[in-house]
Scaffold this motif. Sequence first.
Motif, short mmCIF file in Angstrom:
data_model
loop_
_atom_site.label_atom_id
_atom_site.label_comp_id
_atom_site.label_asym_id
_atom_site.label_seq_id
_atom_site.Cartn_x
_atom_site.Cartn_y
_atom_site.Cartn_z
N VAL A 58 0.83 -1.20 0.00
CA VAL A 58 0.00 0.00 0.00
C VAL A 58 0.87 1.26 0.00
O VAL A 58 0.61 2.22 -0.73
CB VAL A 58 -0.95 0.00 1.21
N GLN B 293 0.96 4.26 -2.76
CA GLN B 293 0.74 5.66 -2.43
C GLN B 293 1.86 6.54 -3.00
O GLN B 293 1.61 7.66 -3.47
CB GLN B 293 0.64 5.84 -0.92
N GLU C 186 -3.49 -6.40 -0.30
CA GLU C 186 -4.80 -5.93 0.16
C GLU C 186 -5.80 -5.74 -0.99
O GLU C 186 -7.01 -5.74 -0.75
CB GLU C 186 -4.66 -4.59 0.91
N THR D 115 -12.88 0.60 1.01
CA THR D 115 -11.60 1.12 1.46
C THR D 115 -10.94 1.82 0.29
O THR D 115 -10.76 1.22 -0.78
CB THR D 115 -10.68 0.00 1.98
N LEU E 206 -7.91 4.25 -1.47
CA LEU E 206 -6.47 4.54 -1.41
C LEU E 206 -6.21 5.91 -2.02
O LEU E 206 -6.60 6.18 -3.16
CB LEU E 206 -5.69 3.47 -2.17
N GLU E 207 -5.55 6.77 -1.26
CA GLU E 207 -5.11 8.08 -1.74
C GLU E 207 -3.63 8.24 -1.43
O GLU E 207 -3.07 7.48 -0.64
CB GLU E 207 -5.94 9.20 -1.09
N THR F 7 -3.29 8.82 2.45
CA THR F 7 -4.20 8.23 3.42
C THR F 7 -4.91 7.02 2.83
O THR F 7 -4.99 6.86 1.61
CB THR F 7 -5.24 9.27 3.90
N VAL F 8 -5.40 6.17 3.73
CA VAL F 8 -6.29 5.07 3.39
C VAL F 8 -7.49 5.20 4.31
O VAL F 8 -7.32 5.32 5.53
CB VAL F 8 -5.62 3.69 3.60
N TYR F 9 -8.69 5.21 3.77
CA TYR F 9 -9.86 5.39 4.63
C TYR F 9 -11.05 4.62 4.08
O TYR F 9 -11.06 4.18 2.93
CB TYR F 9 -10.20 6.88 4.76
N GLU F 10 -12.06 4.47 4.92
CA GLU F 10 -13.28 3.75 4.55
C GLU F 10 -14.41 4.73 4.29
O GLU F 10 -14.56 5.73 5.00
CB GLU F 10 -13.67 2.79 5.68
N LEU G 167 -9.54 0.21 -2.99
CA LEU G 167 -8.59 -0.81 -2.55
C LEU G 167 -9.32 -2.14 -2.29
O LEU G 167 -8.85 -3.20 -2.70
CB LEU G 167 -7.85 -0.36 -1.29
#
Length: 240
Positions: A9, A13, A50, A118, A120-121, A124-127, A141
Amino acid sequence: MLLRLPTSVSEAQECLAEGAVPIGGATLVWAAWQRDGFPEQAVSLREVPEANIIGREVLGSAVMLHQVGGPVPEVLRRAAASVGTGAVRRTATVGGNLVGSTLRCLLPPAVVLDARCTVLEPHTVYETDLAEVVAKRHLLLSLRWREPIASGYRKLSAEAGGEPPLVIACAVHADGDAGNRLRVAVRDGYEVLSASTAYDTDAEQVLHALQGTELGSLHTTARDVVRQEVTTLLDRLADR
Protein backbone atom coordinates in the motif's frame (compact mmCIF):
# COMPACT_ATOMS: atom_id res chain seq x y z
CA MET A 1 4.30 4.85 -20.69
CA LEU A 2 5.89 3.46 -17.55
CA LEU A 3 3.71 0.88 -15.78
CA ARG A 4 4.46 0.70 -12.07
CA LEU A 5 3.64 -2.42 -10.05
CA PRO A 6 3.90 -1.63 -6.33
CA THR A 7 3.85 -4.56 -3.89
CA SER A 8 2.49 -2.71 -0.86
CA VAL A 9 0.00 0.00 0.00
CA SER A 10 2.77 2.45 0.89
CA GLU A 11 4.50 1.88 -2.47
CA ALA A 12 1.21 2.39 -4.27
CA GLN A 13 0.74 5.66 -2.43
CA GLU A 14 4.20 6.79 -3.54
CA CYS A 15 3.23 6.05 -7.15
CA LEU A 16 0.04 8.09 -6.80
CA ALA A 17 1.90 10.96 -5.17
CA GLU A 18 4.28 10.98 -8.14
CA GLY A 19 1.41 11.29 -10.61
CA ALA A 20 0.88 7.70 -11.75
CA VAL A 21 -2.60 7.08 -13.16
CA PRO A 22 -4.51 3.99 -11.93
CA ILE A 23 -4.92 1.48 -14.74
CA GLY A 24 -7.10 -1.29 -13.25
CA GLY A 25 -7.46 -4.13 -15.73
CA ALA A 26 -6.99 -1.67 -18.61
CA THR A 27 -10.11 -2.98 -20.36
CA LEU A 28 -11.73 0.46 -20.17
CA VAL A 29 -8.87 2.96 -20.27
CA TRP A 30 -6.77 1.50 -23.07
CA ALA A 31 -8.99 2.62 -25.95
CA ALA A 32 -9.29 6.11 -24.47
CA TRP A 33 -5.51 6.35 -24.07
CA GLN A 34 -4.99 5.22 -27.65
CA ARG A 35 -7.32 7.99 -28.74
CA ASP A 36 -6.25 10.76 -26.36
CA GLY A 37 -2.65 9.86 -25.58
CA PHE A 38 -0.96 7.75 -22.93
CA PRO A 39 0.02 9.11 -19.51
CA GLU A 40 3.71 9.21 -18.62
CA GLN A 41 3.19 6.61 -15.93
CA ALA A 42 0.40 4.30 -14.73
CA VAL A 43 0.00 2.20 -11.61
CA SER A 44 -1.63 -1.20 -11.15
CA LEU A 45 -2.59 -2.69 -7.77
CA ARG A 46 -2.34 -6.28 -9.02
CA GLU A 47 0.70 -7.00 -6.81
CA VAL A 48 -0.70 -5.32 -3.68
CA PRO A 49 -1.96 -8.03 -1.28
CA GLU A 50 -4.80 -5.93 0.16
CA ALA A 51 -6.16 -5.40 -3.37
CA ASN A 52 -6.17 -9.12 -4.18
CA ILE A 53 -7.89 -10.65 -1.16
CA ILE A 54 -10.96 -12.86 -1.67
CA GLY A 55 -12.97 -13.78 1.42
CA ARG A 56 -16.44 -14.29 2.88
CA GLU A 57 -16.72 -10.60 3.75
CA VAL A 58 -14.03 -8.90 1.67
CA LEU A 59 -13.01 -8.57 -1.98
CA GLY A 60 -9.98 -6.73 -3.33
CA SER A 61 -10.29 -4.22 -6.15
CA ALA A 62 -7.55 -5.85 -8.28
CA VAL A 63 -9.26 -9.24 -8.28
CA MET A 64 -10.16 -10.15 -11.86
CA LEU A 65 -13.80 -10.98 -12.47
CA HIS A 66 -13.14 -14.60 -13.39
CA GLN A 67 -11.52 -15.07 -9.96
CA VAL A 68 -14.62 -13.96 -8.02
CA GLY A 69 -15.83 -17.19 -6.45
CA GLY A 70 -15.37 -19.50 -3.50
CA PRO A 71 -16.44 -17.81 -0.27
CA VAL A 72 -17.84 -14.67 -1.93
CA PRO A 73 -21.66 -14.33 -1.63
CA GLU A 74 -23.74 -15.74 -4.47
CA VAL A 75 -24.97 -12.33 -5.58
CA LEU A 76 -21.41 -11.14 -6.28
CA ARG A 77 -20.27 -14.42 -7.86
CA ARG A 78 -23.15 -14.48 -10.31
CA ALA A 79 -22.75 -10.80 -11.17
CA ALA A 80 -19.05 -11.20 -11.95
CA ALA A 81 -19.73 -14.30 -14.06
CA SER A 82 -22.27 -12.36 -16.14
CA VAL A 83 -19.92 -9.59 -17.28
CA GLY A 84 -18.85 -9.63 -20.93
CA THR A 85 -16.99 -12.58 -22.40
CA GLY A 86 -14.51 -14.96 -20.81
CA ALA A 87 -11.68 -12.91 -22.26
CA VAL A 88 -13.06 -9.75 -20.67
CA ARG A 89 -13.52 -11.43 -17.28
CA ARG A 90 -9.89 -12.60 -17.35
CA THR A 91 -8.64 -9.01 -17.51
CA ALA A 92 -11.38 -6.77 -16.06
CA THR A 93 -11.14 -6.08 -12.32
CA VAL A 94 -13.59 -5.54 -9.50
CA GLY A 95 -12.45 -1.95 -9.04
CA GLY A 96 -12.59 -1.19 -12.74
CA ASN A 97 -16.14 -2.47 -13.00
CA LEU A 98 -17.38 -0.56 -9.98
CA VAL A 99 -15.57 2.72 -10.50
CA GLY A 100 -14.42 2.91 -14.11
CA SER A 101 -17.38 1.37 -15.93
CA THR A 102 -20.63 3.09 -16.88
CA LEU A 103 -22.46 -0.26 -16.61
CA ARG A 104 -21.22 -1.22 -13.13
CA CYS A 105 -22.65 -4.75 -13.11
CA LEU A 106 -21.19 -5.28 -9.62
CA LEU A 107 -22.81 -2.17 -8.15
CA PRO A 108 -26.29 -3.63 -7.44
CA PRO A 109 -24.76 -6.62 -5.59
CA ALA A 110 -22.47 -4.32 -3.61
CA VAL A 111 -25.48 -2.15 -2.70
CA VAL A 112 -27.57 -5.06 -1.39
CA LEU A 113 -24.59 -6.32 0.60
CA ASP A 114 -24.41 -2.82 2.16
CA ALA A 115 -20.71 -2.88 1.28
CA ARG A 116 -18.21 -0.36 2.55
CA CYS A 117 -15.22 0.76 0.48
CA THR A 118 -11.60 1.12 1.46
CA VAL A 119 -10.12 3.94 -0.60
CA LEU A 120 -6.47 4.54 -1.41
CA GLU A 121 -5.11 8.08 -1.74
CA PRO A 122 -1.52 9.38 -1.88
CA HIS A 123 -1.41 10.20 1.82
CA THR A 124 -4.20 8.23 3.42
CA VAL A 125 -6.29 5.07 3.39
CA TYR A 126 -9.86 5.39 4.63
CA GLU A 127 -13.28 3.75 4.55
CA THR A 128 -16.34 5.31 2.95
CA ASP A 129 -19.61 4.35 1.29
CA LEU A 130 -20.29 3.19 -2.24
CA ALA A 131 -22.06 6.39 -3.26
CA GLU A 132 -18.98 8.52 -2.62
CA VAL A 133 -16.65 6.13 -4.43
CA VAL A 134 -18.88 5.94 -7.51
CA ALA A 135 -19.56 9.68 -7.61
CA LYS A 136 -15.95 10.79 -7.08
CA ARG A 137 -14.25 7.84 -8.83
CA HIS A 138 -11.88 7.16 -5.97
CA LEU A 139 -9.18 4.51 -6.24
CA LEU A 140 -10.79 1.50 -4.60
CA LEU A 141 -8.59 -0.81 -2.55
CA SER A 142 -11.24 -3.29 -1.35
CA LEU A 143 -14.89 -3.90 -0.50
CA ARG A 144 -16.12 -5.18 2.86
CA TRP A 145 -19.57 -6.31 3.98
CA ARG A 146 -21.36 -8.51 6.50
CA GLU A 147 -22.07 -11.98 5.15
CA PRO A 148 -25.75 -12.23 4.15
CA ILE A 149 -28.09 -15.02 5.15
CA ALA A 150 -28.98 -15.47 1.48
CA SER A 151 -28.70 -13.55 -1.78
CA GLY A 152 -29.71 -13.69 -5.42
CA TYR A 153 -28.94 -12.07 -8.76
CA ARG A 154 -30.48 -11.92 -12.21
CA LYS A 155 -29.48 -10.15 -15.40
CA LEU A 156 -31.91 -10.12 -18.31
CA SER A 157 -30.72 -10.55 -21.87
CA ALA A 158 -30.41 -7.47 -24.08
CA GLU A 159 -29.57 -6.62 -27.65
CA ALA A 160 -25.94 -5.76 -28.39
CA GLY A 161 -25.46 -2.03 -28.68
CA GLY A 162 -28.79 -1.28 -27.05
CA GLU A 163 -29.78 -0.29 -23.53
CA PRO A 164 -27.89 -2.04 -20.71
CA PRO A 165 -29.69 -5.20 -19.56
CA LEU A 166 -31.90 -5.02 -16.51
CA VAL A 167 -30.13 -6.25 -13.36
CA ILE A 168 -31.79 -7.25 -10.09
CA ALA A 169 -29.83 -8.07 -6.93
CA CYS A 170 -31.25 -8.96 -3.53
CA ALA A 171 -29.92 -10.10 -0.15
CA VAL A 172 -31.24 -10.81 3.33
CA HIS A 173 -29.13 -9.79 6.32
CA ALA A 174 -29.49 -10.34 10.03
CA ASP A 175 -30.37 -6.99 11.59
CA GLY A 176 -29.82 -7.63 15.28
CA ASP A 177 -32.82 -7.24 17.56
CA ALA A 178 -34.78 -5.71 14.68
CA GLY A 179 -34.90 -9.08 12.89
CA ASN A 180 -33.75 -9.79 9.34
CA ARG A 181 -33.78 -7.21 6.55
CA LEU A 182 -34.16 -7.54 2.80
CA ARG A 183 -32.28 -5.25 0.42
CA VAL A 184 -33.03 -5.00 -3.29
CA ALA A 185 -31.16 -3.07 -5.99
CA VAL A 186 -32.11 -2.67 -9.64
CA ARG A 187 -30.04 -1.36 -12.52
CA ASP A 188 -32.51 0.04 -15.01
CA GLY A 189 -30.62 1.60 -17.92
CA TYR A 190 -27.63 3.32 -16.34
CA GLU A 191 -29.44 4.15 -13.09
CA VAL A 192 -29.32 2.02 -9.96
CA LEU A 193 -32.33 2.18 -7.62
CA SER A 194 -32.38 0.46 -4.25
CA ALA A 195 -34.60 -0.11 -1.25
CA SER A 196 -34.79 -2.18 1.91
CA THR A 197 -37.57 -3.50 4.10
CA ALA A 198 -38.07 -5.81 7.04
CA TYR A 199 -37.90 -9.48 6.11
CA ASP A 200 -41.12 -11.44 6.34
CA THR A 201 -42.08 -14.94 5.26
CA ASP A 202 -45.14 -13.45 3.55
CA ALA A 203 -43.82 -12.48 0.12
CA GLU A 204 -46.86 -10.34 -0.67
CA GLN A 205 -46.32 -8.25 2.44
CA VAL A 206 -42.67 -7.72 1.54
CA LEU A 207 -43.49 -6.82 -2.06
CA HIS A 208 -46.16 -4.38 -0.89
CA ALA A 209 -43.60 -2.66 1.34
CA LEU A 210 -41.12 -2.41 -1.56
CA GLN A 211 -43.82 -0.90 -3.76
CA GLY A 212 -43.87 2.08 -1.41
CA THR A 213 -40.15 2.76 -2.02
CA GLU A 214 -38.38 4.17 -5.08
CA LEU A 215 -38.62 0.71 -6.64
CA GLY A 216 -42.32 1.43 -7.07
CA SER A 217 -41.41 3.85 -9.87
CA LEU A 218 -39.95 1.06 -12.03
CA HIS A 219 -41.67 0.11 -15.28
CA THR A 220 -43.90 -2.96 -15.37
CA THR A 221 -41.28 -5.38 -16.70
CA ALA A 222 -38.78 -4.42 -14.02
CA ARG A 223 -41.40 -4.66 -11.26
CA ASP A 224 -42.38 -8.12 -12.47
CA VAL A 225 -38.77 -9.34 -12.38
CA VAL A 226 -38.28 -7.85 -8.91
CA ARG A 227 -41.38 -9.75 -7.80
CA GLN A 228 -40.00 -13.00 -9.23
CA GLU A 229 -36.55 -12.63 -7.71
CA VAL A 230 -37.76 -11.54 -4.28
CA THR A 231 -40.31 -14.37 -4.16
CA THR A 232 -37.66 -16.90 -5.20
CA LEU A 233 -35.25 -15.71 -2.50
CA LEU A 234 -37.93 -15.79 0.21
CA ASP A 235 -39.01 -19.27 -0.88
CA ARG A 236 -35.42 -20.48 -0.62
CA LEU A 237 -35.21 -19.17 2.94
CA ALA A 238 -38.55 -20.75 3.85
CA ASP A 239 -37.27 -24.15 2.70
CA ARG A 240 -34.27 -24.05 5.01
